[in-house]
Motif scaffolding. Structure first.
Motif, PDB file in Angstrom:
ATOM      1  N   MET A  32      15.706 -19.237  10.864  1.00 14.17           N
ATOM      2  CA  MET A  32      16.234 -19.499  12.198  1.00 14.17           C
ATOM      3  C   MET A  32      16.578 -20.978  12.420  1.00 14.17           C
ATOM      4  SD  MET A  32      12.715 -19.225  14.464  1.00 14.17           S
ATOM      5  CE  MET A  32      12.216 -17.721  13.675  1.00 14.17           C
ATOM      6  N   ASP A  33      16.128 -21.860  11.530  1.00 16.64           N
ATOM      7  CA  ASP A  33      16.387 -23.295  11.692  1.00 16.64           C
ATOM      8  C   ASP A  33      17.790 -23.697  11.273  1.00 16.64           C
ATOM      9  OD1 ASP A  33      13.782 -23.845  12.621  1.00 16.64           O
ATOM     10  OD2 ASP A  33      13.036 -23.849  10.564  1.00 16.64           O
ATOM     11  N   PHE A  34      18.529 -22.783  10.669  1.00 18.96           N
ATOM     12  CA  PHE A  34      19.860 -23.098  10.187  1.00 18.96           C
ATOM     13  C   PHE A  34      20.918 -22.538  11.133  1.00 18.96           C
ATOM     14  CE2 PHE A  34      17.008 -23.276   6.628  1.00 18.96           C
ATOM     15  CZ  PHE A  34      17.407 -24.426   5.949  1.00 18.96           C
ATOM     16  N   VAL A  35      21.981 -23.298  11.326  1.00 13.80           N
ATOM     17  CA  VAL A  35      23.035 -22.941  12.278  1.00 13.80           C
ATOM     18  C   VAL A  35      23.536 -21.526  12.078  1.00 13.80           C
ATOM     19  CG1 VAL A  35      25.400 -23.464  12.990  1.00 13.80           C
ATOM     20  CG2 VAL A  35      23.793 -25.323  12.599  1.00 13.80           C
ATOM     21  N   ASP A  36      23.809 -21.167  10.845  1.00  9.60           N
ATOM     22  CA  ASP A  36      24.339 -19.838  10.530  1.00  9.60           C
ATOM     23  C   ASP A  36      23.299 -18.954   9.847  1.00  9.60           C
ATOM     24  OD1 ASP A  36      27.077 -20.381  11.366  1.00  9.60           O
ATOM     25  OD2 ASP A  36      27.112 -21.767   9.680  1.00  9.60           O
ATOM     26  N   GLY A  37      22.039 -19.109  10.224  1.00  8.45           N
ATOM     27  CA  GLY A  37      20.993 -18.420   9.481  1.00  8.45           C
ATOM     28  C   GLY A  37      20.977 -19.022   8.094  1.00  8.45           C
ATOM     29  N   ILE A  38      21.101 -18.229   7.053  1.00  6.27           N
ATOM     30  CA  ILE A  38      21.206 -18.800   5.699  1.00  6.27           C
ATOM     31  C   ILE A  38      22.470 -18.315   4.998  1.00  6.27           C
ATOM     32  CG2 ILE A  38      18.728 -19.217   5.389  1.00  6.27           C
ATOM     33  CD1 ILE A  38      18.624 -16.625   3.735  1.00  6.27           C
ATOM     34  N   ILE A  39      23.473 -17.879   5.794  1.00  6.61           N
ATOM     35  CA  ILE A  39      24.702 -17.383   5.162  1.00  6.61           C
ATOM     36  C   ILE A  39      25.563 -18.520   4.620  1.00  6.61           C
ATOM     37  CG2 ILE A  39      24.759 -15.280   6.547  1.00  6.61           C
ATOM     38  CD1 ILE A  39      26.979 -16.575   8.224  1.00  6.61           C
TER      39      ILE A  39
END
Length: 216
Positions: free
Chosen positions: A46-53
C-alpha cells in the motif's frame, strides 16, 4: 569486528516514485538494526503509488532510499559501499579499452545467466512493454533493428527481468521463439530481480532506455 561481506544492495526498482530501494544483504544483530532503523522504512504494498504494478523486485520489507545509503553504511561500518562499487565502474568506463572489455564480459555473463537460469514462458512483447517499469536498449540495437529482425532489450516487469533477443530475420530459426512481436518473434528469457543481475544489465546497456517506435 567489521563484517567485510555486509553491504546494502538494491532490492527493487519503483518506476513511479522511489526509484531504487536498498536493503541489507544479510541479517544483522537486533541492536545494530535499531541504530539504522531511523533511516529504514518497513514498506508494504500500500506504500506504493500504483501498488506494486510498477515495481520490479522485492519491495516489501525494511528498505532505505538511495540518499540514506551512506548514513546506514557509516553507522554499520560497511566498507563495501555503494559509492565504492559505483566508482569502480566509473573508472573502468573512463578508459575506452577497459570499458570495451567490461561490456564484453558483462554481455557474456548475462547471456549465460539468462540461458542457464532463466525460464522461457510464452509471452507477447506488447504485453511485457505495457507492464514494464523500464526498458533498456543497448546501443539502440532494437530501435534500429526491430523491423529487420535484429536487436536486444532488457525489460523490467513486476514479475521479473526479461532478456529479449529479436529473432525474426529471414534466416533466423523461428522455432526458437517464445515471444510474439509485431514483425515476427523473439527469444525471451526471464529471471527474478537480483542486485548483481541488475548491475550487470546497467553496465552492459549503459542504462540506455528504449526510444524507438511503440511496441504495443
Amino acid at each position: 569486528m567489521v563484517d567485510k561481506d555486509l553491504k546494502l544492495e538494491t532490492k527493487c526498482y519503483d518506476a513511479s516514485e522511489y526509484g531504487y530501494l536498498y536493503g541489507l544483504n544479510k541479517k544483522i544483530p537486533d541492536e545494530d538494526f535499531e541504530k539504522i532503523k531511523p533511516y529504514m522504512r518497513n514498506f508494504r504494498r500500500m506504500d506504493f503509488v500504483d501498488g506494486i504494478i510498477k515495481v520490479t523486485g522485492r519491495p516489501e520489507g525494511y528498505r532505505c532510499l538511495e540518499e540514506d545509503v551512506p548514513k546506514v553504511e557509516e553507522i554499520l561500518g560497511i566498507t563495501n559501499t555503494l559509492e565504492r562499487r559505483n566508482k569502480i565502474i566509473e573508472n573502468k568506463f573512463k578508459d575506452p579499452l577497459e570499458k570495451s572489455k567490461l561490456k564484453d564480459q558483462t554481455g557474456e555473463w548475462l547471456l549465460t545467466l539468462f540461458r542457464k537460469g532463466g525460464t522461457k514462458p510464452k509471452q507477447d512483447l506488447s504485453r511485457l512493454v505495457i507492464h514494464s517499469t523500464k526498458i533498456y536498449d543497448p546501443a539502440n540495437s532494437f530501435k534500429n533493428g526491430f523491423e529487420d529482425g535484429f536487436g536486444e532489450l532488457f525489460i523490467y516487469t513486476p514479475h521479473g527481468m526479461w532478456y529479449i533477443i529479436n529473432n525474426s530475420g529471414p534466416y533466423d530459426n523461428h522455432s526458437l521463439n517464445n515471444v510474439e512481436t509485431k514483425y515476427g518473434g523473439a527469444i525471451g528469457y526471464r529471471l527474478m530481480y537480483e542486485d548483481t543481475l541488475d548491475r550487470l544489465i546497467r553496465i552492459y546497456t549503459e542504462e540506455n532506455l528504449y526510444t524507438g517506435e511503440k511496441l504495443y
